[in-house]
Enzyme design. Structure first.
Site, PDB file in Angstrom:
ATOM      1  N   HIS A  53    -107.362  19.722 -87.113  1.00  0.00           N
ATOM      2  CA  HIS A  53    -107.532  20.049 -85.697  1.00  0.00           C
ATOM      3  C   HIS A  53    -106.432  19.326 -84.927  1.00  0.00           C
ATOM      4  O   HIS A  53    -106.260  18.120 -85.062  1.00  0.00           O
ATOM      5  CB  HIS A  53    -108.905  19.584 -85.205  1.00  0.00           C
ATOM      6  CG  HIS A  53    -109.061  19.649 -83.729  1.00  0.00           C
ATOM      7  ND1 HIS A  53    -109.322  20.828 -83.066  1.00  0.00           N
ATOM      8  CD2 HIS A  53    -108.974  18.685 -82.775  1.00  0.00           C
ATOM      9  CE1 HIS A  53    -109.401  20.583 -81.766  1.00  0.00           C
ATOM     10  NE2 HIS A  53    -109.192  19.294 -81.565  1.00  0.00           N
ATOM     11  N   CYS A 113    -101.759  16.995 -67.753  1.00  0.00           N
ATOM     12  CA  CYS A 113    -103.140  17.188 -68.197  1.00  0.00           C
ATOM     13  C   CYS A 113    -103.695  15.991 -68.971  1.00  0.00           C
ATOM     14  O   CYS A 113    -104.889  15.936 -69.241  1.00  0.00           O
ATOM     15  CB  CYS A 113    -103.255  18.454 -69.031  1.00  0.00           C
ATOM     16  SG  CYS A 113    -102.322  18.394 -70.576  1.00  0.00           S
ATOM     17  N   HIS A 157    -105.809  22.409 -78.392  1.00  0.00           N
ATOM     18  CA  HIS A 157    -106.125  23.761 -77.919  1.00  0.00           C
ATOM     19  C   HIS A 157    -104.906  24.374 -77.241  1.00  0.00           C
ATOM     20  O   HIS A 157    -104.003  23.658 -76.814  1.00  0.00           O
ATOM     21  CB  HIS A 157    -107.301  23.721 -76.934  1.00  0.00           C
ATOM     22  CG  HIS A 157    -108.573  23.299 -77.581  1.00  0.00           C
ATOM     23  ND1 HIS A 157    -108.940  21.980 -77.716  1.00  0.00           N
ATOM     24  CD2 HIS A 157    -109.561  24.029 -78.166  1.00  0.00           C
ATOM     25  CE1 HIS A 157    -110.090  21.903 -78.351  1.00  0.00           C
ATOM     26  NE2 HIS A 157    -110.503  23.132 -78.632  1.00  0.00           N
ATOM     27  N   CYS A 186    -101.883  22.151 -75.834  1.00  0.00           N
ATOM     28  CA  CYS A 186    -102.373  20.837 -75.442  1.00  0.00           C
ATOM     29  C   CYS A 186    -102.828  20.129 -76.719  1.00  0.00           C
ATOM     30  O   CYS A 186    -103.863  20.466 -77.280  1.00  0.00           O
ATOM     31  CB  CYS A 186    -103.523  21.035 -74.450  1.00  0.00           C
ATOM     32  SG  CYS A 186    -104.149  19.535 -73.747  1.00  0.00           S
ATOM     33  N   ARG A 241     -99.669  26.855 -72.958  1.00  0.00           N
ATOM     34  CA  ARG A 241     -99.651  25.383 -72.986  1.00  0.00           C
ATOM     35  C   ARG A 241    -100.430  24.943 -74.211  1.00  0.00           C
ATOM     36  O   ARG A 241    -101.641  25.044 -74.268  1.00  0.00           O
ATOM     37  CB  ARG A 241    -100.297  24.809 -71.717  1.00  0.00           C
ATOM     38  CG  ARG A 241    -100.453  23.286 -71.772  1.00  0.00           C
ATOM     39  CD  ARG A 241    -100.975  22.709 -70.459  1.00  0.00           C
ATOM     40  NE  ARG A 241    -102.196  23.327 -69.996  1.00  0.00           N
ATOM     41  CZ  ARG A 241    -103.426  22.835 -70.181  1.00  0.00           C
ATOM     42  NH1 ARG A 241    -103.598  21.700 -70.828  1.00  0.00           N
ATOM     43  NH2 ARG A 241    -104.477  23.478 -69.704  1.00  0.00           N
ATOM     44  N   CYS A 274     -97.431  17.078 -88.482  1.00  0.00           N
ATOM     45  CA  CYS A 274     -98.853  16.815 -88.656  1.00  0.00           C
ATOM     46  C   CYS A 274     -99.019  15.439 -89.284  1.00  0.00           C
ATOM     47  O   CYS A 274     -98.390  15.132 -90.304  1.00  0.00           O
ATOM     48  CB  CYS A 274     -99.471  17.883 -89.546  1.00  0.00           C
ATOM     49  SG  CYS A 274    -101.217  17.580 -89.922  1.00  0.00           S
ATOM     50  N   CYS A 310    -102.697  22.061 -93.444  1.00  0.00           N
ATOM     51  CA  CYS A 310    -103.886  21.373 -93.959  1.00  0.00           C
ATOM     52  C   CYS A 310    -105.153  21.627 -93.140  1.00  0.00           C
ATOM     53  O   CYS A 310    -106.181  21.010 -93.395  1.00  0.00           O
ATOM     54  CB  CYS A 310    -103.633  19.868 -94.021  1.00  0.00           C
ATOM     55  SG  CYS A 310    -103.486  19.084 -92.397  1.00  0.00           S
ATOM     56  N   ASP A 329    -101.984  28.848 -69.340  1.00  0.00           N
ATOM     57  CA  ASP A 329    -101.511  28.383 -68.027  1.00  0.00           C
ATOM     58  C   ASP A 329    -100.200  27.606 -68.116  1.00  0.00           C
ATOM     59  O   ASP A 329     -99.895  26.766 -67.286  1.00  0.00           O
ATOM     60  CB  ASP A 329    -102.579  27.518 -67.354  1.00  0.00           C
ATOM     61  CG  ASP A 329    -102.950  26.278 -68.162  1.00  0.00           C
ATOM     62  OD1 ASP A 329    -102.371  26.054 -69.236  1.00  0.00           O
ATOM     63  OD2 ASP A 329    -103.826  25.525 -67.711  1.00  0.00           O
TER      64      ASP A 329
END
Length: 129
Positions: free
Chosen positions: A102, A65, A105, A119, A117, A47, A99, A109
């Site tokens: 974000h 992607c 996601h 992502c 996955r 992170c 912490c 798939d």
């Protein structure tokens, strides 16, 4: 593990504008622009906010992607997930267990055997060889 907690102002002082926008305000970096888009053969990803280990390089693959994709976190306790209904979509948000940053996601798939996955925004990560 003790969770790293800072005010938004403290995070703003320690992160770049893009890191702050993505990690603390749940933004997304532009696809195909991230530093860690291409898989590495070894090492791990931490992170960018707190240094908590998140993903092993061995679990990264090219999903096409536009963001780094992983089949699983480095261990089940590395991240936590919650429902994200923003932008008129139903998704599962991935956050740092260390912490609450974000990260991105997770989608159902991915490749076998797990079929997931993760992502993840490159800007939310730092690479450790």
């Amino acid at each position: 593990m003790k969770k790293v907690e800072k005010t938004l102002e403290n995070w703003r002082e320690t992160l770049s504008d893009e890191q702050f926008r993505v990690c603390r305000l749940a933004g997304t970096e532009k696809p195909f622009t991230g530093e860690y888009l291409q898989p590495k053969s070894s090492g791990r990803y931490l992170c960018v906010c707190c240094g908590h280990p998140l993903f092993a390089a061995a679990t990264q693959y090219d999903a096409g992607c536009g963001w780094p994709s992983y089949t699983a976190p480095i261990n089940p306790q590395a991240v936590w997930e919650r429902e994200d209904l923003s932008h008129g979509m139903q998704r599962i948000e991935v956050l740092c267990q260390g912490c609450d940053a974000h990260l991105g996601h997770v989608f159902p798939d991915g490749p076998a055997p797990g079929g997931l996955r993760y992502c993840i925004n490159s800007v939310a990560l730092t690479y450790q060889p």
